[in-house]
Design a protein around this motif. Sequence first.
Motif, PDB file in Angstrom:
ATOM      1  N   ARG A 170      36.299  47.242  42.275  1.00  0.00           N
ATOM      2  CA  ARG A 170      36.807  46.759  40.989  1.00  0.00           C
ATOM      3  C   ARG A 170      37.962  47.638  40.510  1.00  0.00           C
ATOM      4  O   ARG A 170      38.987  47.149  40.066  1.00  0.00           O
ATOM      5  CB  ARG A 170      35.660  46.774  39.966  1.00  0.00           C
ATOM      6  CG  ARG A 170      35.995  46.139  38.623  1.00  0.00           C
ATOM      7  CD  ARG A 170      34.766  46.109  37.735  1.00  0.00           C
ATOM      8  NE  ARG A 170      34.350  47.431  37.318  1.00  0.00           N
ATOM      9  CZ  ARG A 170      33.082  47.814  37.116  1.00  0.00           C
ATOM     10  NH1 ARG A 170      32.082  46.975  37.314  1.00  0.00           N
ATOM     11  NH2 ARG A 170      32.790  49.041  36.746  1.00  0.00           N
ATOM     12  N   TRP A 292      37.359  38.081  38.351  1.00  0.00           N
ATOM     13  CA  TRP A 292      36.573  38.809  39.357  1.00  0.00           C
ATOM     14  C   TRP A 292      37.299  38.808  40.703  1.00  0.00           C
ATOM     15  O   TRP A 292      36.729  39.217  41.711  1.00  0.00           O
ATOM     16  CB  TRP A 292      35.203  38.149  39.581  1.00  0.00           C
ATOM     17  CG  TRP A 292      34.312  38.094  38.379  1.00  0.00           C
ATOM     18  CD1 TRP A 292      34.494  38.727  37.193  1.00  0.00           C
ATOM     19  CD2 TRP A 292      33.085  37.352  38.259  1.00  0.00           C
ATOM     20  NE1 TRP A 292      33.466  38.425  36.338  1.00  0.00           N
ATOM     21  CE2 TRP A 292      32.589  37.585  36.958  1.00  0.00           C
ATOM     22  CE3 TRP A 292      32.369  36.529  39.128  1.00  0.00           C
ATOM     23  CZ2 TRP A 292      31.390  37.011  36.512  1.00  0.00           C
ATOM     24  CZ3 TRP A 292      31.184  35.962  38.677  1.00  0.00           C
ATOM     25  CH2 TRP A 292      30.702  36.203  37.386  1.00  0.00           C
ATOM     26  N   LEU A 300      34.424  39.988  43.304  1.00  0.00           N
ATOM     27  CA  LEU A 300      33.295  40.844  42.938  1.00  0.00           C
ATOM     28  C   LEU A 300      32.071  39.991  42.679  1.00  0.00           C
ATOM     29  O   LEU A 300      32.202  38.827  42.261  1.00  0.00           O
ATOM     30  CB  LEU A 300      33.623  41.625  41.658  1.00  0.00           C
ATOM     31  CG  LEU A 300      34.865  42.496  41.700  1.00  0.00           C
ATOM     32  CD1 LEU A 300      35.218  42.998  40.295  1.00  0.00           C
ATOM     33  CD2 LEU A 300      34.651  43.676  42.656  1.00  0.00           C
TER      34      LEU A 300
END
Length: 449
Positions: A170, A292, A300
């Motif tokens: 991330r 994401w 993610l």
Amino acid sequence: MRTDRRLTLIGAGLAGSLLATLLCRRGYDVEVFERRGDPRIRGYAGGRSINLALAERGLNALRAAELEQEVLAQSIVMRGRMVHFAEGGTQLQPYGLNEREVIRSVHRARLNLALLDAAERAGARIHFEQGLDDVDWSDRLIVLRDADGIERRHAFDHLIGCDGAGSRLRESMQREVELGMRVEPLGHGYKELEIPPSAEGGFRIEPNALHIWPRGDFMCIALPNTEHTFTVTLFLRHDGADPSFATLADTKSVEGFFERYFADMRELVPDLLADFSGHPTGELITTRLDRWQLDRRAVLLGDAAHPMVPFHGQGMNCAFEDCVAMERALSEYGDVGDAFEAFFTERHANADAIQTMAVENYYEMRDRVDDADYLLQRELERLLARRHPGWFVPRYSMVSFTSVPYALAFSRGIIQRELLIEATRGCSAIEDVDLVALDRRIEARLPRL
Ligand code: FAD
Ligand code: 8R5
């Protein structure tokens, strides 16, 4: 091997190892990089018995990987909340409407072992002690670091980040594109304590329940372990007026705190002071992201995508449901980038909803479960659930015993709560509720599921 069948997973925790299993069975070539050592060789760091509550969404995913029976066999059924009142005495509040609607306590380390074995059986190549350090996005390389700090690079086609709440992937994505990350610390932390077996070797308190000691602004909970122990968790604010972790800085104040608020804990937890000073204080944070994914190349999932506070016991359950959604998206879309997009579109609002419900459930657990108005609303909710099955379904049940999308459970929960509050206003017993009028309001305001 066509390149779009090659997937690289970061993290072999609960979600990574389950996802690897599901994807290998779909014919993907799956490689997993895990920062920690192989727990099957080195044993689990810390060695404490930590348990998790497994509910329908998690079970459903384990079923897809043919692991349901193995995990169930090593679990303990929890039929309801056992509320331990401040003034003494207990009350069991069942979670479900029948004996099948229960949650289960499972041993985290053992579950992880079963998942790792399954992933390798399915053909996943898991590389331990290979932590992701960074990503070279232009050359499509991941930078890995082993336990000795030795670095190596590895080519990837598509990356799936299953590296947990503190996700390194991330961070690497965030450097490349704005993910719209918002960090929401709860202001409260947690501490784990242990109730050992009794002198005779059995459970010291009721095993088939999730125990709660609600105390308004803070609480303790306890989940049973198959070893006849319980893991107790104290949830309490970090700073500010007494009591808080800041004011529990010495032995005397810790002793005084438990004496005053959790009198039975002194006897149940013989190593109270050692546990309290020896175990770290955990953080409770919700992290929301607007995106994401990066460039259809990386996505993610699980805690890496949506860290949540633990109060609905859904972190793992949601992460497992993510794995099933990812598998489905990949099998529906030939192109991995399209599948990543579809996965995000399906899961984002749902993750947001369970993150919000998890925070709300802290308030419910610590402050509401011993209130008369709450108990009356709950009684009516259960009556309505029987009167209108599959229509008026308590929010807790939608979250824990069904796979109704979290966002739908959240929006229906709002309407249902309003109906319950209106219908019980001015009532002191269930007999005072006008059920016929309430049926009409339900018909008008709550769509059928
Ligand atoms: P994790 O299980 O955290 O796995 C992440 C993995 O990535 C780990 O193996 C880690 O070593 C690895 N990793 C990290 N960084 C790197 C890196 N840079 N490179 C490579 N690998 C890396 N959920 C429930 O549903 N019910 C419960 O009752 C419950 N109780 C909980 C109790 C506790 C004490 C805690 C802490 C959590 C609890 N949760 C519960 C939440 C649940 O544990 C998580 O939601 C779940 O583990 C998420 O799975 P994950 O695979 O996304 O992350
Ligand atoms: N996670 C849980 C519930 C809901 C219980 C209810 C709550 C401990 C760090 Cl706090 C909590 C629940 O509404 O009656 N089901 O499962 C698990 C919980 O906490 C876990 C054990 C935990 C992170 C510490």
